[in-house]
Design a protein around this motif. Structure first.
Motif, PDB file in Angstrom:
ATOM      1  N   TYR A 161       2.617   5.884   9.425  1.00 30.27           N
ATOM      2  CA  TYR A 161       4.037   6.112   9.156  1.00 30.27           C
ATOM      3  C   TYR A 161       4.864   4.837   9.319  1.00 30.27           C
ATOM      4  CZ  TYR A 161       2.965  11.077   9.068  1.00 30.27           C
ATOM      5  OH  TYR A 161       2.444  12.306   8.738  1.00 30.27           O
ATOM      6  N   ASN A 162       4.309   3.758   8.857  1.00 33.17           N
ATOM      7  CA  ASN A 162       5.005   2.470   8.888  1.00 33.17           C
ATOM      8  C   ASN A 162       4.595   1.686   7.638  1.00 33.17           C
ATOM      9  OD1 ASN A 162       6.597   0.337   9.833  1.00 33.17           O
ATOM     10  ND2 ASN A 162       4.888  -0.586  10.941  1.00 33.17           N
ATOM     11  N   GLY A 163       4.977   2.225   6.508  1.00 34.84           N
ATOM     12  CA  GLY A 163       4.598   1.613   5.244  1.00 34.84           C
ATOM     13  C   GLY A 163       3.259   2.082   4.725  1.00 34.84           C
ATOM     14  N   PHE A 164       2.623   3.035   5.441  1.00 35.66           N
ATOM     15  CA  PHE A 164       1.323   3.566   5.033  1.00 35.66           C
ATOM     16  C   PHE A 164       0.349   2.422   4.743  1.00 35.66           C
ATOM     17  CE2 PHE A 164       4.727   6.471   3.857  1.00 35.66           C
ATOM     18  CZ  PHE A 164       4.349   7.611   4.541  1.00 35.66           C
ATOM     19  N   GLN A 165       0.239   1.524   5.735  1.00 41.29           N
ATOM     20  CA  GLN A 165      -0.524   0.293   5.546  1.00 41.29           C
ATOM     21  C   GLN A 165      -2.029   0.513   5.488  1.00 41.29           C
ATOM     22  OE1 GLN A 165       0.857  -2.938   8.231  1.00 41.29           O
ATOM     23  NE2 GLN A 165       2.497  -1.542   8.791  1.00 41.29           N
ATOM     24  N   PHE A 190       5.884  -5.558   6.721  1.00 39.51           N
ATOM     25  CA  PHE A 190       5.525  -6.387   5.572  1.00 39.51           C
ATOM     26  C   PHE A 190       4.715  -7.620   5.980  1.00 39.51           C
ATOM     27  CE2 PHE A 190       9.758  -4.440   5.035  1.00 39.51           C
ATOM     28  CZ  PHE A 190       9.430  -3.483   4.075  1.00 39.51           C
ATOM     29  N   TRP A 191       4.046  -7.541   7.124  1.00 39.64           N
ATOM     30  CA  TRP A 191       3.367  -8.708   7.684  1.00 39.64           C
ATOM     31  C   TRP A 191       2.321  -9.298   6.750  1.00 39.64           C
ATOM     32  CZ3 TRP A 191      -1.918  -8.930   8.908  1.00 39.64           C
ATOM     33  CH2 TRP A 191      -2.603  -7.716   8.801  1.00 39.64           C
ATOM     34  N   ARG A 192       1.592  -8.445   6.016  1.00 40.80           N
ATOM     35  CA  ARG A 192       0.527  -8.974   5.148  1.00 40.80           C
ATOM     36  C   ARG A 192       1.102  -9.899   4.084  1.00 40.80           C
ATOM     37  NH1 ARG A 192      -1.737  -3.429   4.919  1.00 40.80           N
ATOM     38  NH2 ARG A 192      -3.532  -3.312   6.300  1.00 40.80           N
ATOM     39  N   GLY A 193       2.076  -9.400   3.343  1.00 42.83           N
ATOM     40  CA  GLY A 193       2.680 -10.213   2.302  1.00 42.83           C
ATOM     41  C   GLY A 193       3.430 -11.405   2.867  1.00 42.83           C
ATOM     42  N   ASP A 194       4.097 -11.203   4.007  1.00 44.64           N
ATOM     43  CA  ASP A 194       4.864 -12.286   4.620  1.00 44.64           C
ATOM     44  C   ASP A 194       3.968 -13.434   5.079  1.00 44.64           C
ATOM     45  OD1 ASP A 194       7.194 -10.890   4.182  1.00 44.64           O
ATOM     46  OD2 ASP A 194       7.484 -10.288   6.267  1.00 44.64           O
ATOM     47  N   ALA A 198       8.732   2.860   9.013  1.00 42.91           N
ATOM     48  CA  ALA A 198       9.213   2.863   7.635  1.00 42.91           C
ATOM     49  C   ALA A 198       8.370   3.871   6.855  1.00 42.91           C
ATOM     50  CB  ALA A 198       9.093   1.475   7.018  1.00 42.91           C
ATOM     51  N   SER A 199       8.798   5.133   6.888  1.00 42.62           N
ATOM     52  CA  SER A 199       7.999   6.189   6.267  1.00 42.62           C
ATOM     53  C   SER A 199       8.489   6.563   4.867  1.00 42.62           C
ATOM     54  CB  SER A 199       7.985   7.430   7.167  1.00 42.62           C
ATOM     55  OG  SER A 199       9.286   7.844   7.480  1.00 42.62           O
ATOM     56  N   TYR A 200       9.438   5.770   4.326  1.00 41.16           N
ATOM     57  CA  TYR A 200       9.857   5.947   2.942  1.00 41.16           C
ATOM     58  C   TYR A 200       9.526   4.695   2.126  1.00 41.16           C
ATOM     59  CZ  TYR A 200      12.286  10.252   4.174  1.00 41.16           C
ATOM     60  OH  TYR A 200      12.566  11.529   4.587  1.00 41.16           O
ATOM     61  N   GLU A 201       8.583   3.915   2.629  1.00 43.21           N
ATOM     62  CA  GLU A 201       8.098   2.726   1.932  1.00 43.21           C
ATOM     63  C   GLU A 201       6.578   2.767   1.892  1.00 43.21           C
ATOM     64  OE1 GLU A 201       9.507  -0.051   0.570  1.00 43.21           O
ATOM     65  OE2 GLU A 201      11.589   0.519   0.944  1.00 43.21           O
ATOM     66  N   VAL A 202       6.006   2.514   0.733  1.00 42.69           N
ATOM     67  CA  VAL A 202       4.556   2.347   0.607  1.00 42.69           C
ATOM     68  C   VAL A 202       4.312   0.857   0.400  1.00 42.69           C
ATOM     69  CG1 VAL A 202       2.485   2.897  -0.718  1.00 42.69           C
ATOM     70  CG2 VAL A 202       4.242   4.648  -0.366  1.00 42.69           C
ATOM     71  N   VAL A 203       3.645   0.233   1.350  1.00 50.97           N
ATOM     72  CA  VAL A 203       3.531  -1.224   1.364  1.00 50.97           C
ATOM     73  C   VAL A 203       2.075  -1.646   1.182  1.00 50.97           C
ATOM     74  CG1 VAL A 203       3.933  -3.316   2.687  1.00 50.97           C
ATOM     75  CG2 VAL A 203       5.540  -1.406   2.878  1.00 50.97           C
ATOM     76  N   LEU A 204       1.826  -2.412   0.127  1.00 53.30           N
ATOM     77  CA  LEU A 204       0.507  -2.997  -0.099  1.00 53.30           C
ATOM     78  C   LEU A 204       0.546  -4.487   0.242  1.00 53.30           C
ATOM     79  CD1 LEU A 204      -0.511  -1.265  -3.455  1.00 53.30           C
ATOM     80  CD2 LEU A 204      -1.068  -0.589  -1.125  1.00 53.30           C
ATOM     81  N   ASN A 205       1.297  -5.242  -0.543  1.00 47.20           N
ATOM     82  CA  ASN A 205       1.363  -6.683  -0.309  1.00 47.20           C
ATOM     83  C   ASN A 205       2.791  -7.186  -0.480  1.00 47.20           C
ATOM     84  OD1 ASN A 205       0.257  -9.247   0.234  1.00 47.20           O
ATOM     85  ND2 ASN A 205       0.120  -9.716  -1.947  1.00 47.20           N
ATOM     86  N   LYS A 206       3.753  -6.366  -0.153  1.00 46.74           N
ATOM     87  CA  LYS A 206       5.157  -6.735  -0.311  1.00 46.74           C
ATOM     88  C   LYS A 206       5.555  -7.773   0.722  1.00 46.74           C
ATOM     89  CE  LYS A 206       7.968  -3.401  -1.215  1.00 46.74           C
ATOM     90  NZ  LYS A 206       8.789  -2.182  -1.031  1.00 46.74           N
ATOM     91  N   SER A 207       6.402  -8.706   0.280  1.00 51.91           N
ATOM     92  CA  SER A 207       6.931  -9.723   1.181  1.00 51.91           C
ATOM     93  C   SER A 207       8.422  -9.856   0.968  1.00 51.91           C
ATOM     94  CB  SER A 207       6.255 -11.079   0.919  1.00 51.91           C
ATOM     95  OG  SER A 207       6.914 -12.106   1.644  1.00 51.91           O
ATOM     96  N   TYR A 208       9.153 -10.134   2.050  1.00 51.47           N
ATOM     97  CA  TYR A 208      10.578 -10.392   1.951  1.00 51.47           C
ATOM     98  C   TYR A 208      10.942 -11.793   2.443  1.00 51.47           C
ATOM     99  CZ  TYR A 208      11.656  -5.459   0.947  1.00 51.47           C
ATOM    100  OH  TYR A 208      11.758  -4.210   0.363  1.00 51.47           O
ATOM    101  N   ILE A 209       9.951 -12.692   2.568  1.00 50.89           N
ATOM    102  CA  ILE A 209      10.250 -14.026   3.096  1.00 50.89           C
ATOM    103  C   ILE A 209       9.905 -15.102   2.062  1.00 50.89           C
ATOM    104  CG2 ILE A 209       9.684 -13.176   5.399  1.00 50.89           C
ATOM    105  CD1 ILE A 209       7.377 -15.354   5.292  1.00 50.89           C
ATOM    106  N   GLY A 210      10.295 -16.330   2.386  1.00 55.22           N
ATOM    107  CA  GLY A 210       9.988 -17.444   1.508  1.00 55.22           C
ATOM    108  C   GLY A 210      10.761 -17.371   0.206  1.00 55.22           C
TER     109      GLY A 210
END
Length: 454
Positions: free
Chosen positions: A56-60, A188-192, A422-434
């Motif tokens: 329940y945190n981006g369904f990582q 979003f640690w993976r993508g970041d 974050a249970s309304y986000e499905v996160v695969l490789n999203k990044s919000y940095i750089g």
């Protein structure tokens, strides 16, 4: 018994928890390719950390060694009364037969620590046999998974990495170890981390990113002592590890408290690292020029949308989340998008000794923009502070978590989930940095804004 309260009226009870316990650092282990956690804890401990941090945190997802794969003693009454060392020994033997791994990490939980199980003695038997295994005392009462994370990193360095360090004074110029976001906790640690590695390599460095898909796994960890320096990119997480490496190997570190988002912050970040490293800046400047050309190409086309809809877009905002993302978002939202900060709340139980320095960063968001920050963990108090905030006549945008959705609705505002849970986000490789992540963040912000008005 008296109940203590802080300046916000918050008691020692926490509503709407926003992190795991120290044993949740098992997901720091899971995030190292080839590493396998072994839990010496009660039934449900491992599963609860998976459900909260990895699901329940981006369904990582659980990956190779997380979720239902992670071995656990599942200590019960017998282990509480008679001790669980024998059961742990049996579990390690079984794990080594069934699961292939480059490194095994035993995490001692609350039960094992409280009853006094000598986990070190059990594990040392296997270490003497050449098994790549370490142990860490991560009882939940020691703190949250931020605390547990640095217990884990120190354990791996001292009990495993150090064995392969023949020349502790050997340094490879241009090689850096990066300590930044907390795996799984930061949605979003993976993508970041991938983007962080990309921009540092683009600037001319070789990078031990240590966690995630861009890490070379355990073999990469073995090279930690030979890096030119350690780079800590967060307000406080990673500093303890960097200081430990400085003491252990006389290895210097550079601390940059702001995770870079957008062209302005990323270029400044790259130049600061290059200057500290003392390498030729030509490669970095060429990379910055190339990235900025692409970045501003997209923003140029974004201007048509902004010019048409600016009157209906949010002007004020609040950020609720861990210190790393909170500070990074504020720097970007003020300097790149020109939004107005109204309420900033850090929820990661930042150690007291770091809070004043972090608060000072909010006093210099831009040359003419400053704000204050609250350190609050309790969800009820977070909601109360948000509802009491004057956001002006336009609906605000709340950068927060699933817990803030109802509050955002009550404020007739918009919500962008940027942290645990974050249970309304499905996160695969999203990044919000750089550079690249900032473009995705802009897309997300304004898609949410115009969708809310539909």
């Amino acid at each position: 018994m008296a109940v203590t309260k802080n300046e916000h009226g918050q008691t020692n009870s926490i509503n709407q928890v926003r992190y795991g316990c120290a044993v949740g650092a098992l997901y720091s282990v899971v995030s190292i390719p080839g590493a396998v956690p072994i839990g010496h804890c009660g039934p449900g401990c491992m599963d609860k950390q998976y459900t909260s941090l990895a699901f329940y945190n981006g369904f990582q997802g659980s990956g190779y060694s997380g979720g239902s794969v992670s071995p656990s003693v599942n200590a019960g009454e017998k282990e509480v009364v008679f001790g669980g060392e024998k059961r742990l020994d049996e579990l390690i033997k079984s794990t080594l037969k069934i699961i292939e791994g480059d490194l095994f990490v035993v995490l001692n939980g609350c039960i094992g620590e409280l009853v006094g199980d000598d986990v070190g003695a059990v594990v040392s038997k296997y270490q003497k046999q050449g098994v790549p295994i370490v142990y860490a005392e991560t009882g939940g009462f020691k703190g949250n998974n931020f605390v547990g994370h640095e217990i884990i990193t120190t354990a791996i360095i001292d009990q495993y990495v150090d064995k392969f360090t023949l020349n502790k004074d050997h340094r490879e110029k241009g090689l850096i170890n990066v300590w930044s976001e907390l795996p799984y906790q930061n949605t979003f640690w993976r993508g970041d981390l991938s983007e962080l590695k990309r921009i540092l390599e683009g600037a001319g460095f070789r990078v031990n990113i240590l966690f995630g898909g861009k890490s070379a796994g355990v073999e990469e960890w073995k090279t930690i002592p030979h890096a030119q320096f350690n780079l800590v990119v967060s307000p406080w997480l990673g500093l303890k590890t960097a200081k430990h490496l400085e003491q252990k190997y006389n290895q210097p570190y550079l601390h940059i408290p702001v995770l870079p988002i957008g062209a302005q912050q990323t270029a400044a970040f790259i130049r600061q690292v290059v200057e500290y490293a003392g390498i030729d800046p030509a490669t970095a400047e060429s990379f910055i020029e190339q990235e900025e050309k692409e970045y501003y190409y997209y923003l140029e086309h974004f201007n048509d949308f902004y010019a048409e809809y600016w009157w209906g877009l949010p002007a004020t905002y609040a950020v609720v989340g861990d210190s790393t993302y909170n500070l990074a978002l504020n720097k970007f939202l003020v300097n790149q998008l020109g939004l107005i900060p109204r309420r900033q709340i850090i929820t990661d139980n930042t150690p007291e000794k770091y809070r004043e320095a972090i608060a000072q960063e909010y006093q210099k968001l831009a040359h003419d923009v400053a704000t204050t920050v609250d350190f609050v963990e309790d969800g009820y108090i977070v909601g109360k502070l948000l509802r009491e905030t004057d956001f002006g006549h336009k609906p605000p945008i709340i950068f927060g978590t699933t817990w803030e959705r109802d509050t955002a609705k009550a404020l007739k505002g918009n919500i962008v989930e940027v942290g645990f849970p974050a249970s309304y986000e499905v996160v695969l490789n999203k990044s919000y940095i750089g550079y690249r992540g900032a473009l995705q963040l802009i897309e997300k912000i304004f898609t949410v804004a115009i969708s809310a008005s539909a």
